[in-house]
Write an enzyme that holds these catalytic residues in place. Structure first.
Site, PDB file in Angstrom:
ATOM      1  N   LYS A   1       0.812  -1.220   0.000  1.00  9.65           N
ATOM      2  CA  LYS A   1       0.000   0.000   0.000  1.00  9.65           C
ATOM      3  C   LYS A   1       0.842   1.266   0.000  1.00  9.65           C
ATOM      4  O   LYS A   1       2.055   1.251   0.220  1.00  9.65           O
ATOM      5  CB  LYS A   1      -0.989  -0.032   1.162  1.00  9.65           C
TER       6      LYS A   1
ATOM      7  N   ARG B   1      -3.486  -9.989   4.945  1.00  8.18           N
ATOM      8  CA  ARG B   1      -3.885 -10.142   3.542  1.00  8.18           C
ATOM      9  C   ARG B   1      -2.741  -9.607   2.680  1.00  8.18           C
ATOM     10  O   ARG B   1      -2.403  -8.422   2.764  1.00  8.18           O
ATOM     11  CB  ARG B   1      -5.177  -9.366   3.286  1.00  8.18           C
TER      12      ARG B   1
END
Length: 287
Positions: free
Chosen positions: A225, A265
């Site tokens: 991210k 995840r």
């Protein structure tokens, strides 16, 4: 107020003796992380099985990009992308999660073999979602969410990011329970990168214990991210490409595992699978 012990996982899934690893299967042409490499259904299924072979405990199949600025796909297209991949992976023995904000997609994916519904909106995007999950009787991920990807960056305004995310997650949990979902089947996700800047994400990761105090298993989804790109930026301020953030992702995995997260995840499974096992060995040595 709903409170349950958060160290174990949700009812309806296996119990692992460590943090679980959820591998990502993006059946989209516009993912921020892999640029549509697995958009073809056959390639997506192969990729999902490869992730299991690399150590993924479950695989999360999604047909709609939630990168900042992404526009939504229509229901028929999302179903076309997701359901065949879920069906084939489940038939091959993989433990499958479906990543969707639509109740109809969740319903059909569960019918095709999905065992978990991962809704980044926590049931807010579609009023049909919570009733569909309640009827299906499967575990449900409630993520912290403030609006669609097209404008979520404008919603990254907090006076106290930790306090506000905790309060909003608590509301999402109670809303799901009021809609008929067994609280023992609910997982919480702080929504790193969703209506948050890099500072917000780092603050939330620094306070995972306070998030676990909500009493439900915690899913941490930091993989590749933007905040990792900011941390890793060079002297010129340019962040590395998403696929060059996997070592940093594994570092977050190790921290999340040590802080008691139920699962992480991730896109690149092998390093995170190693990280959770090392974290568990350290934990056992200190017991």
């Amino acid at each position: 107020m709903v409170t349950l012990q958060a160290r174990s996982g949700p009812v309806g899934l296996p119990e692992w003796d460590r943090c679980a690893v959820m591998g990502v299967v993006n059946v989209t042409p516009d993912s921020f992380s892999d640029g549509g490499r697995w958009f073809d259904p056959e390639l997506a299924v192969k990729h999902g099985l490869d992730l299991v072979a690399q150590g993924a405990d479950l695989v999360d199949v999604g047909g709609e990009s939630t990168r900042p600025g992404a526009k939504r796909v229509d229901e028929a297209e999302e179903l076309r992308r997701v359901v065949p991949v879920v069906r084939e992976l489940a038939a091959a023995g993989a433990l499958v999660s479906v990543d969707t904000m639509r109740g109809s997609v969740a319903e059909q994916a569960v019918a095709a073999g999905a065992r978990l519904v991962n809704d980044v909106s926590g049931g807010l995007a579609d009023p049909a979602m919570v009733p569909a999950v309640a009827a299906a009787g499967v575990p449900f991920v409630v993520m912290h969410w403030r609006g669609q990807s097209i404008d979520m960056n404008n919603r990254a305004v907090y006076a106290d990011v930790l306090g506000e995310v905790v309060a909003e997650l608590r509301s999402g949990l109670e809303r799901a329970v009021a809609g008929g979902i067994d609280p023992a089947r609910i997982v919480l996700d702080p929504g790193l990168g969703f209506a948050k800047d890099a500072g917000h994400d780092l603050t939330l990761l620094a306070h995972l214990r306070e998030l676990r105090a909500l009493g439900r298993p915690l899913l941490v989804a930091a993989s590749r991210k933007r905040f990792l790109g900011r941390v890793l930026a060079g002297d010129d301020g340019a962040p590395p490409p998403a696929r060059e953030r996997d070592a940093a992702t594994a570092a977050v995995t190790a921290i999340a595992a040590r802080e008691g997260a139920w699962a992480v995840r991730v896109h690149e499974v092998h390093a995170s699978a190693d990280a959770v096992r090392v974290a568990r060995a350290i934990e056992a040595a200190g017991a």
